[in-house]
Design a protein around this motif. Structure first.
Motif: not given
Length: 148
Positions: A90-101, A121-130
């Protein structure tokens, strides 16, 4: 006091904070969104700094501590395999999506820093996912609260 408790608890375990905010503290939709996202942002910032420090320490001193005359094979257990599959599939998107869940914020940020830390930009993905999960959770729990 209750806002501070929600902020602190959402820095570590984001998903578990919403029932506490909505049901126990009777917070409104916007209060819940605001406090959980502030806590999540603080959690991402603190975990990023801690992860970078831990990775630097391990790179500097960790390899020397674990060196021995015997050749040590890497041990893969069930959890290590899951993390490798998550990263590869899943890569970066998978980590970002699953982090809060599923993952907690510190674990998700550590994985992000370790594998994708060179991409800002990977930290921005985490923030958007959150933020996205914050809206989903708050809508879900407030809908249940209204229907009761």
């Amino acid at each position: 006091m209750k806002a501070l408790l929600i902020i602190l608890s959402s820095t570590w375990k984001f998903a578990a904070t919403f029932p506490l905010a909505v049901y126990v503290f009777q917070m409104s939709f916007f209060e819940t969104i605001l406090y959980t996202n502030i806590g999540g942002l603080i959690g991402i910032l603190i975990s990023t700094l801690a992860s970078k420090g831990l990775i630097k320490l391990f790179n500097a001193y960790g390899l020397k501590l674990f060196k021995s005359k015997k050749k040590i094979k890497k041990k893969f257990n069930k959890q290590n395999r899951r993390l490798v599959i998550l990263k590869n599939k899943y890569g970066l998107a998978g980590i970002a999506i699953l982090t809060p869940v599923l993952l907690s914020i510190p674990i998700g940020v550590f994985l992000n820093t370790k594998y994708y830390g060179h991409k800002k930009i990977s930290y921005l993905y985490l923030l958007i996912s959150q933020i996205t999960w914050s809206f989903v959770y708050t809508l879900f729990y407030t809908a249940i609260k209204v229907s009761m």
